[in-house]
Design a protein around this motif. Sequence first.
Motif, PDB file in Angstrom:
ATOM      1  N   UNK A  56       7.664  -9.241  14.565  1.00  0.00           N
ATOM      2  CA  UNK A  56       6.590  -8.254  14.378  1.00  0.00           C
ATOM      3  C   UNK A  56       5.307  -8.966  13.983  1.00  0.00           C
ATOM      4  N   UNK A  57       4.198  -8.479  14.523  1.00  0.00           N
ATOM      5  CA  UNK A  57       2.878  -8.996  14.197  1.00  0.00           C
ATOM      6  C   UNK A  57       2.324  -8.186  13.022  1.00  0.00           C
ATOM      7  N   UNK A  58       1.856  -8.834  11.940  1.00  0.00           N
ATOM      8  CA  UNK A  58       1.420  -8.075  10.764  1.00  0.00           C
ATOM      9  C   UNK A  58       0.121  -7.297  10.931  1.00  0.00           C
ATOM     10  N   UNK A  59      -0.816  -7.778  11.766  1.00  0.00           N
ATOM     11  CA  UNK A  59      -2.085  -7.067  11.987  1.00  0.00           C
ATOM     12  C   UNK A  59      -2.628  -7.548  13.326  1.00  0.00           C
ATOM     13  N   UNK A 111       0.986 -19.639  25.583  1.00  0.00           N
ATOM     14  CA  UNK A 111      -0.422 -19.279  25.470  1.00  0.00           C
ATOM     15  C   UNK A 111      -0.596 -17.798  25.772  1.00  0.00           C
ATOM     16  N   UNK A 112      -1.508 -17.144  25.054  1.00  0.00           N
ATOM     17  CA  UNK A 112      -1.836 -15.742  25.328  1.00  0.00           C
ATOM     18  C   UNK A 112      -3.329 -15.655  25.666  1.00  0.00           C
ATOM     19  N   UNK A 113      -3.738 -14.668  26.494  1.00  0.00           N
ATOM     20  CA  UNK A 113      -5.123 -14.636  26.960  1.00  0.00           C
ATOM     21  C   UNK A 113      -6.132 -14.252  25.898  1.00  0.00           C
ATOM     22  N   UNK A 114      -5.693 -13.444  24.908  1.00  0.00           N
ATOM     23  CA  UNK A 114      -6.623 -12.998  23.878  1.00  0.00           C
ATOM     24  C   UNK A 114      -5.839 -12.604  22.644  1.00  0.00           C
ATOM     25  N   UNK A 115      -6.393 -12.888  21.485  1.00  0.00           N
ATOM     26  CA  UNK A 115      -5.769 -12.527  20.214  1.00  0.00           C
ATOM     27  C   UNK A 115      -6.858 -12.096  19.242  1.00  0.00           C
ATOM     28  N   UNK A 116      -6.795 -10.873  18.786  1.00  0.00           N
ATOM     29  CA  UNK A 116      -7.830 -10.345  17.902  1.00  0.00           C
ATOM     30  C   UNK A 116      -7.799 -10.931  16.514  1.00  0.00           C
ATOM     31  N   UNK A 117      -6.608 -11.013  15.902  1.00  0.00           N
ATOM     32  CA  UNK A 117      -6.592 -11.475  14.508  1.00  0.00           C
ATOM     33  C   UNK A 117      -6.959 -12.958  14.410  1.00  0.00           C
ATOM     34  N   UNK A 118      -6.552 -13.756  15.386  1.00  0.00           N
ATOM     35  CA  UNK A 118      -6.943 -15.168  15.356  1.00  0.00           C
ATOM     36  C   UNK A 118      -8.436 -15.333  15.626  1.00  0.00           C
ATOM     37  N   UNK A 119      -9.026 -14.412  16.387  1.00  0.00           N
ATOM     38  CA  UNK A 119     -10.471 -14.422  16.593  1.00  0.00           C
ATOM     39  C   UNK A 119     -11.193 -14.138  15.278  1.00  0.00           C
ATOM     40  N   UNK A 151      -7.905  -9.482   8.481  1.00  0.00           N
ATOM     41  CA  UNK A 151      -7.779  -8.066   8.151  1.00  0.00           C
ATOM     42  C   UNK A 151      -7.306  -7.837   6.719  1.00  0.00           C
ATOM     43  N   UNK A 152      -7.599  -8.803   5.858  1.00  0.00           N
ATOM     44  CA  UNK A 152      -7.349  -8.660   4.433  1.00  0.00           C
ATOM     45  C   UNK A 152      -8.149  -9.718   3.700  1.00  0.00           C
ATOM     46  N   UNK A 153      -8.593  -9.384   2.491  1.00  0.00           N
ATOM     47  CA  UNK A 153      -9.250 -10.365   1.626  1.00  0.00           C
ATOM     48  C   UNK A 153      -8.246 -11.056   0.712  1.00  0.00           C
ATOM     49  N   UNK A 154      -6.979 -10.674   0.828  1.00  0.00           N
ATOM     50  CA  UNK A 154      -5.899 -11.248   0.026  1.00  0.00           C
ATOM     51  C   UNK A 154      -5.095 -12.198   0.910  1.00  0.00           C
ATOM     52  N   UNK A 155      -4.935 -13.459   0.525  1.00  0.00           N
ATOM     53  CA  UNK A 155      -4.159 -14.392   1.347  1.00  0.00           C
ATOM     54  C   UNK A 155      -2.730 -13.929   1.598  1.00  0.00           C
ATOM     55  N   UNK A 156      -2.213 -13.026   0.740  1.00  0.00           N
ATOM     56  CA  UNK A 156      -0.852 -12.517   0.912  1.00  0.00           C
ATOM     57  C   UNK A 156      -0.801 -11.289   1.819  1.00  0.00           C
ATOM     58  N   UNK A 157      -1.960 -10.823   2.272  1.00  0.00           N
ATOM     59  CA  UNK A 157      -2.005  -9.651   3.139  1.00  0.00           C
ATOM     60  C   UNK A 157      -2.483 -10.022   4.528  1.00  0.00           C
ATOM     61  N   UNK A 205     -20.787   3.039  25.602  1.00  0.00           N
ATOM     62  CA  UNK A 205     -20.359   1.644  25.688  1.00  0.00           C
ATOM     63  C   UNK A 205     -18.840   1.638  25.789  1.00  0.00           C
ATOM     64  N   UNK A 206     -18.269   1.194  26.908  1.00  0.00           N
ATOM     65  CA  UNK A 206     -16.811   1.220  27.056  1.00  0.00           C
ATOM     66  C   UNK A 206     -16.087   0.223  26.161  1.00  0.00           C
ATOM     67  N   UNK A 207     -16.777  -0.808  25.701  1.00  0.00           N
ATOM     68  CA  UNK A 207     -16.122  -1.821  24.886  1.00  0.00           C
ATOM     69  C   UNK A 207     -15.774  -1.268  23.501  1.00  0.00           C
ATOM     70  N   UNK A 208     -14.825  -1.911  22.864  1.00  0.00           N
ATOM     71  CA  UNK A 208     -14.327  -1.481  21.556  1.00  0.00           C
ATOM     72  C   UNK A 208     -14.602  -2.587  20.543  1.00  0.00           C
ATOM     73  N   UNK A 209     -15.041  -2.192  19.370  1.00  0.00           N
ATOM     74  CA  UNK A 209     -15.304  -3.151  18.295  1.00  0.00           C
ATOM     75  C   UNK A 209     -14.208  -3.048  17.238  1.00  0.00           C
ATOM     76  N   UNK A 210     -13.696  -4.192  16.859  1.00  0.00           N
ATOM     77  CA  UNK A 210     -12.625  -4.254  15.864  1.00  0.00           C
ATOM     78  C   UNK A 210     -13.049  -5.214  14.766  1.00  0.00           C
ATOM     79  N   UNK A 211     -12.999  -4.747  13.531  1.00  0.00           N
ATOM     80  CA  UNK A 211     -13.468  -5.572  12.431  1.00  0.00           C
ATOM     81  C   UNK A 211     -12.518  -5.583  11.261  1.00  0.00           C
TER      82      UNK A 211
END
Length: 286
Positions: A224-227, A74-82, A10-16, A273-279
């Motif tokens: 806290x999770x950053x994103x 372990x967690x079942x799903x993680x968006x940022x790691x995906x 969720x950032x093009x900057x390695x510091x973000x 479409x009930x699903x949600x897209x996150x990019x």
Amino acid sequence: MTEVLRYTAFSADPEGGNPAGVVLDAAELDEAGMLAIAAELAYSETAFLTAPPDGLGGEPGRAFTIRYFSPKAEVPFCGHATVATAVALGERLGPGELLFATQAGTVPVTVAEGEGGVLRATLTSVEPHVEDVPDADLSEALAALDWPAADLDPALPPRIAYAGARHLVLGAGTRARLADLAYDFARLEALMRRLDLTTVQLVHRAGPDVFHVRDPFPVGGVVEDPATGAAAAAFGAYARELGLVPAEARLTLHQGEDMRRPGVLTVELRAGDPRVRVGGEGTRIP
């Protein structure tokens, strides 16, 4: 030797954005080994890839089983790691479609090249749902956060939302309320474990389709999770369910600013479409 990569999502900057560990070949690791790597990295999550299950489908060489570990469990799903993993694969396999088998279900991801060659990954969540929060649980959450009930935004009613993992959504009446986060770690963790929550998503609405968010993550051993991509997907379902946005909408979530790791998450809702897209964008951390 297992190669552990580091990417931010969720950032093009390695510091973000939100840093994640990525292991593209975890075939030789058992659960204890995965947890040990995640704990050593101390990121909110690390993703581990192995061969896809039979019948998953997808393009040959572009389908995988993916597992996620926080430093504690372990967690079942993680968006940022995906997203981080998809960007890492995109650098090696090229842009295109990926398919991940997660514990929460099958998650397709599209990797595309954007301006300046920066890769962007968009995941499609499993089917979400939203549920009410019992009054006693809400009171306990507010007590742990040290938030007076009067500081909540009545236009953003508390709910538990799911799109691969469960998140308690609480609306902050002001940006200042959102910025002031100092909570009882053990107390909030105990409540979250009882309710099977991954994060508490604190939200302030800045405009019709713009939100600022923060995600306490004590159950992962992280303040806290950053994103938080999974929470962003859950929030998209929440916003649609409560009629806060149109059925067809594109939302922008700003997260990490108060941690000095700014990131931008795009949430897309499609009518029918009930699903949600996150990019979001991603990049390797040197």
